[in-house]
Design an enzyme around this catalytic site. Sequence first.
Site, short mmCIF file in Angstrom:
data_model
loop_
_atom_site.label_atom_id
_atom_site.label_comp_id
_atom_site.label_asym_id
_atom_site.label_seq_id
_atom_site.Cartn_x
_atom_site.Cartn_y
_atom_site.Cartn_z
N ASP A 1 -4.79 5.51 5.65
CA ASP A 1 -5.33 6.77 6.18
C ASP A 1 -6.43 6.42 7.18
O ASP A 1 -6.13 6.11 8.33
CB ASP A 1 -5.82 7.61 5.00
CG ASP A 1 -6.31 8.98 5.38
OD1 ASP A 1 -5.78 9.57 6.32
OD2 ASP A 1 -7.26 9.48 4.74
N GLU B 1 0.84 -1.21 0.00
CA GLU B 1 0.00 0.00 0.00
C GLU B 1 0.87 1.25 0.00
O GLU B 1 1.95 1.27 0.57
CB GLU B 1 -0.87 0.03 1.26
CG GLU B 1 -2.18 -0.71 1.15
CD GLU B 1 -3.26 0.12 0.44
OE1 GLU B 1 -2.93 1.04 -0.33
OE2 GLU B 1 -4.44 -0.17 0.67
N ASP B 2 0.34 2.30 -0.60
CA ASP B 2 1.01 3.60 -0.53
C ASP B 2 0.76 4.29 0.80
O ASP B 2 1.64 4.89 1.38
CB ASP B 2 0.54 4.50 -1.69
CG ASP B 2 -0.98 4.63 -1.78
OD1 ASP B 2 -1.70 3.88 -1.07
OD2 ASP B 2 -1.46 5.49 -2.55
N ARG C 1 1.42 12.62 -9.05
CA ARG C 1 1.92 11.26 -8.83
C ARG C 1 3.37 11.11 -9.27
O ARG C 1 4.11 10.27 -8.77
CB ARG C 1 1.11 10.23 -9.64
CG ARG C 1 -0.28 9.97 -9.16
CD ARG C 1 -0.85 8.72 -9.85
NE ARG C 1 -2.30 8.66 -9.79
CZ ARG C 1 -2.99 8.18 -8.76
NH1 ARG C 1 -2.38 7.74 -7.68
NH2 ARG C 1 -4.31 8.16 -8.79
N PHE D 1 -2.14 16.20 4.09
CA PHE D 1 -2.35 15.51 2.82
C PHE D 1 -1.05 15.52 2.03
O PHE D 1 -0.45 16.56 1.80
CB PHE D 1 -3.47 16.16 2.01
CG PHE D 1 -4.02 15.24 0.95
CD1 PHE D 1 -5.01 14.32 1.26
CD2 PHE D 1 -3.52 15.28 -0.34
CE1 PHE D 1 -5.50 13.45 0.30
CE2 PHE D 1 -4.00 14.41 -1.31
CZ PHE D 1 -5.00 13.50 -0.99
#
Length: 177
Positions: free
Chosen positions: A103, A99-100, A165, A152
Amino acid sequence: MNSQPKLHILFTSEEIEAKVKTLAGEIRRDYQDKHPLLIGVLKGSFMFMADLIRLLDFPLEVEFIRLSSYGSGRESSGKVRVVQGLRSLIKGRDILVIEDIVDTGRTTGFLLDYLRKKMPASVKLCALTDKPSRRQTPVTIDYLGFTLPNKFIVGYGLDWDEKFRYLPDIRVIEEEG
Ligand code: IMP
Ligand code: MG
């Protein structure tokens, strides 16, 4: 042109490279004899996955899954669904999810439940980043890169409405007003 948000670097590409190396060492230690199936969660994990896998010099297989949590912007909704599924057999395999970011944990929580129902030998989670202050669904991260403040982030695969990205480092979007 729309006005661009202000970004500042949180982790440089050198810091990311060092972290990925550390994670790869831990994963190699635990999986080198297991022929694991690494499942990258699209789209955000693509860059991390590519860098990580290059450092894993033992037999493994690669898969991707794409999930969507209805809704847009910065907040994921509770309802997650599989948009692009797996072609590989999960049953009996040692699975490592890549996973990146974790959250609220809703997306990853959903995926881990989804995979466990397919009777793998084991399921573990490797996440590049974690925002623990935002958690709604408990998730255990077995291999963690960076712990984040409640900000964020974009870059290194992570987007803000599909933008940024491509950045080689991880940056914070500064809140306006
Ligand atoms: P969740 O809230 O843990 O379900 O996260 C769902 C998805 O929201 C992640 O896979 C990311 O695509 C996105 N996301 C959450 N926080 C961030 C962030 O700081 N930057 C970019 N994407 C994020
Ligand atoms: Mg996203």
